[in-house]
Scaffold this motif. Sequence first.
Motif, mmCIF file in Angstrom:
data_model
loop_
_atom_site.group_PDB
_atom_site.id
_atom_site.type_symbol
_atom_site.label_atom_id
_atom_site.label_comp_id
_atom_site.label_asym_id
_atom_site.label_seq_id
_atom_site.Cartn_x
_atom_site.Cartn_y
_atom_site.Cartn_z
ATOM 1 N N ALA A 159 0.756 -1.298 0.118
ATOM 2 C CA ALA A 159 -0.078 -0.051 -0.153
ATOM 3 C C ALA A 159 0.970 1.213 0.099
ATOM 4 O O ALA A 159 0.541 2.214 -0.789
ATOM 5 N N VAL A 160 1.785 1.095 0.946
ATOM 6 C CA VAL A 160 2.869 2.521 0.778
ATOM 7 C C VAL A 160 3.530 2.633 -0.366
ATOM 8 O O VAL A 160 3.475 3.800 -0.925
ATOM 9 N N THR A 161 4.071 1.710 -0.990
ATOM 10 C CA THR A 161 4.676 1.774 -2.073
ATOM 11 C C THR A 161 3.866 2.297 -3.270
ATOM 12 O O THR A 161 4.588 2.950 -3.969
ATOM 13 N N ALA A 162 2.733 1.556 -3.296
ATOM 14 C CA ALA A 162 1.957 2.134 -4.422
ATOM 15 C C ALA A 162 1.554 3.326 -4.217
ATOM 16 O O ALA A 162 1.497 4.394 -5.401
ATOM 17 N N SER A 163 1.333 4.053 -3.013
ATOM 18 C CA SER A 163 0.969 5.486 -2.909
ATOM 19 C C SER A 163 1.934 6.556 -3.129
ATOM 20 O O SER A 163 1.995 7.294 -3.979
ATOM 21 N N THR A 164 3.395 6.020 -2.612
ATOM 22 C CA THR A 164 4.413 6.878 -2.797
ATOM 23 C C THR A 164 4.716 6.804 -4.161
ATOM 24 O O THR A 164 5.227 7.934 -4.821
ATOM 25 N N SER A 165 4.798 5.727 -4.994
ATOM 26 C CA SER A 165 5.305 5.592 -6.254
ATOM 27 C C SER A 165 4.439 6.554 -7.305
ATOM 28 O O SER A 165 4.820 7.100 -8.220
ATOM 29 N N THR A 166 2.997 6.485 -6.874
ATOM 30 C CA THR A 166 2.107 7.204 -7.777
ATOM 31 C C THR A 166 2.378 8.715 -7.640
ATOM 32 O O THR A 166 2.519 9.468 -8.750
ATOM 33 N N VAL A 167 2.590 9.198 -6.384
ATOM 34 C CA VAL A 167 2.888 10.827 -6.269
ATOM 35 C C VAL A 167 4.203 11.036 -6.677
ATOM 36 O O VAL A 167 4.281 12.041 -7.494
ATOM 37 N N ALA A 168 5.229 10.164 -6.610
ATOM 38 C CA ALA A 168 6.624 10.482 -7.200
ATOM 39 C C ALA A 168 6.497 10.660 -8.584
ATOM 40 O O ALA A 168 7.298 11.365 -9.066
ATOM 41 N N ALA A 169 5.792 9.981 -9.227
ATOM 42 C CA ALA A 169 5.756 10.045 -10.622
ATOM 43 C C ALA A 169 5.382 11.634 -10.989
ATOM 44 O O ALA A 169 5.713 11.807 -12.447
ATOM 45 N N PHE A 170 4.428 12.220 -10.344
ATOM 46 C CA PHE A 170 3.865 13.506 -10.838
ATOM 47 C C PHE A 170 4.905 14.589 -10.022
ATOM 48 O O PHE A 170 4.649 15.738 -10.098
ATOM 49 N N ALA A 172 8.751 14.948 -9.754
ATOM 50 C CA ALA A 172 10.201 14.735 -10.224
ATOM 51 C C ALA A 172 10.917 15.873 -9.848
ATOM 52 O O ALA A 172 10.447 16.981 -10.464
ATOM 53 N N PHE A 173 12.171 15.856 -9.238
ATOM 54 C CA PHE A 173 12.983 17.219 -9.490
ATOM 55 C C PHE A 173 14.459 16.561 -9.682
ATOM 56 O O PHE A 173 15.040 16.241 -8.819
ATOM 57 N N PRO A 174 14.703 16.661 -10.723
ATOM 58 C CA PRO A 174 15.854 15.989 -11.328
ATOM 59 C C PRO A 174 17.111 16.599 -10.859
ATOM 60 O O PRO A 174 18.102 15.800 -10.401
ATOM 61 N N ALA A 175 17.148 17.995 -10.841
ATOM 62 C CA ALA A 175 18.336 18.815 -10.254
ATOM 63 C C ALA A 175 18.560 18.312 -8.588
ATOM 64 O O ALA A 175 19.684 17.864 -8.382
ATOM 65 N N LEU A 248 7.019 8.875 1.338
ATOM 66 C CA LEU A 248 6.937 9.783 0.285
ATOM 67 C C LEU A 248 7.980 10.950 0.079
ATOM 68 O O LEU A 248 8.787 10.679 -1.445
ATOM 69 N N PRO A 249 8.577 11.746 0.833
ATOM 70 C CA PRO A 249 9.575 12.523 0.722
ATOM 71 C C PRO A 249 10.779 11.884 0.112
ATOM 72 O O PRO A 249 11.874 12.529 -0.400
ATOM 73 N N LEU A 250 11.252 10.790 0.964
ATOM 74 C CA LEU A 250 12.499 10.067 0.518
ATOM 75 C C LEU A 250 12.443 9.598 -0.935
ATOM 76 O O LEU A 250 13.442 9.641 -1.600
ATOM 77 N N VAL A 251 11.203 9.076 -1.284
ATOM 78 C CA VAL A 251 11.122 8.768 -2.650
ATOM 79 C C VAL A 251 11.171 9.799 -3.820
ATOM 80 O O VAL A 251 11.905 9.665 -4.617
ATOM 81 N N VAL A 252 10.579 10.723 -3.542
ATOM 82 C CA VAL A 252 10.458 11.903 -4.236
ATOM 83 C C VAL A 252 11.432 12.430 -4.493
ATOM 84 O O VAL A 252 11.975 12.794 -5.712
ATOM 85 N N LEU A 253 12.560 12.546 -3.162
ATOM 86 C CA LEU A 253 13.773 13.209 -3.407
ATOM 87 C C LEU A 253 15.120 12.664 -3.792
ATOM 88 O O LEU A 253 16.048 12.726 -4.001
ATOM 89 N N GLY A 254 14.619 11.147 -4.113
ATOM 90 C CA GLY A 254 15.675 10.427 -4.737
ATOM 91 C C GLY A 254 16.744 9.718 -3.742
ATOM 92 O O GLY A 254 17.881 9.345 -4.379
ATOM 93 N N PHE A 255 16.233 9.627 -2.509
ATOM 94 C CA PHE A 255 17.496 8.966 -1.646
ATOM 95 C C PHE A 255 17.774 7.541 -2.128
ATOM 96 O O PHE A 255 16.761 6.855 -2.700
ATOM 97 N N SER A 256 18.960 6.993 -1.915
ATOM 98 C CA SER A 256 19.169 5.600 -2.276
ATOM 99 C C SER A 256 18.654 4.544 -1.440
ATOM 100 O O SER A 256 18.221 4.809 -0.260
#
Length: 371
Positions: A159-170, A172-175, A248-256
Motif C-alpha cells: 500500500a505504501v509503495t503504491a501510494s508513494t510511487s504514484t505521487v513520485a511520478a508526478f 520529479a525534481f531531477p536537479a 513519500l519525501p524520501l522517494v520523491v527526493l531520490g534517496f538511495s
Amino acid sequence: MRSDKSWLAHISAGLGLSALVGVLCFHFPQLLTSREFRAAYTEDFARNLLLIGLIAAFVLGTVSILRNRSRGVALLGVGSAAIAVLLGGATVHFNRIESTPYSLGLDWFVISLFFSALVFIPIERMLAVRPMSPLRHGWRTDLAYFFMSHVLVQFVLIAVTASTSTVAAFAAFPALKAAIQSLPVWAQFLIAVFVADLAQALLHRAYHNVPRLWRFHAVHHSSRRMDWLAGSRIHVVEILMTRSAVLLPLVVLGFSAQAINAYVILVGVQAVLAHANLRINFGWLEYVLVTPRYHHWHHARQAEYIDVNYAIHLPLVDMLMGTFKRAPRGEWPAEYGVMKLETVPEGFWAQTLMPLGPKRTYSEYVGHDEG
C-alpha cells in the motif's frame, strides 16, 4: 506477584507457539514468510533458532507443570512444541518457494519478537523507571498489535509503495535528485533522517490537533504502562498514513535504497527504545536524539505536555516547530495515557473499531480495573 510466578509458563507458551509457527513457515514459505525478510537470514539460522525454541519450550513448560504454576499456560507451551515436533520440528523438509503476489510476515514476527524480548526484558528489569512485570496489565493487547503490524508488513509495504510511487511520478525534481544521489550514503542517511522526522512530526502534530485523526492516534496514547512492547500499540490506519507520509519525501527526493534501508532500521530500533521502561540518564544527548525520557513525557497524562515533543528521532525538529519541551532534570511522568480514559476501550478489536464509529464513552476503558 502472580505474573512473576507464571513467567516460565508464559515463556514456554510463547516459545512453543512460535516454534509451531516456525515449522508452518518451513512448510509454506511462499504464503507465510516475507520475501524481503527471507534475504536477511539463512535456513541454518532459522533451523537452529527453531531447535532452541523447541527445547526451551519443553524444559520451561515441564518445570512449570512440576511446580504447579500456571499449568494451563505451560501445557499450551509443551503441547504446541509437541505438535511442532510431529510436523517435522527442526528437521522439517523445506518446500520450494513459489512466487506469490503477497505473503504474511510470520517469520519477521517470530524473529523480531524473540530478539526484542531477549534484549529488552532483562534490561528493563535492571534499569526500570518503575519496576513491573513484562506480563503487566494490557500486555496481551500490545502483543496483538505487535503481531498484526509484523504479520501485515507486506500488505503495508504494498500500500505504501503504491501510494508513494504514484505521487513520485508526478513530483520529479531531477536537479535535486541528482544532488542528493551524488552524496555519500552516510550523508544521504543523515539528511533522510531529518527529512523523514520533519514529515512525521508535522503529521504527528496533526494527529493531536485534528479531531478525526486524533481518534486513530488516541489508540497509541491509550497505553497506561510504558515499556518496549507499548510502542507497538498503533492503529493500522495510522501505520498506513504515517509510513506513506514518511516514505513519500524520501522517494520523491531520490534517496538511495541503502540510505532508506538504514533509516528503516533506525526507525525500528528507536521506536522500541523511545517507549522502553529505561531510567538511563542520557544528559546532553537529550538535545540531540529522542531518548526514552524525552518521549515518555510526550505520553504523560499532563495538560502541559499534550502539544510537545512530536519528533521521533531529532529534538531539533521540535525546536524548529516550537514544540520542544525538556522535562525537569531527572523527573519522569507520574501517569501515562489519554486525558479522557473513558473514550478508549480495552482490547485490540474494540480499539481497532473505535475510530470508525461514533464518539462515545466506554464502561470498560483503558486501565479501568487497575488499582
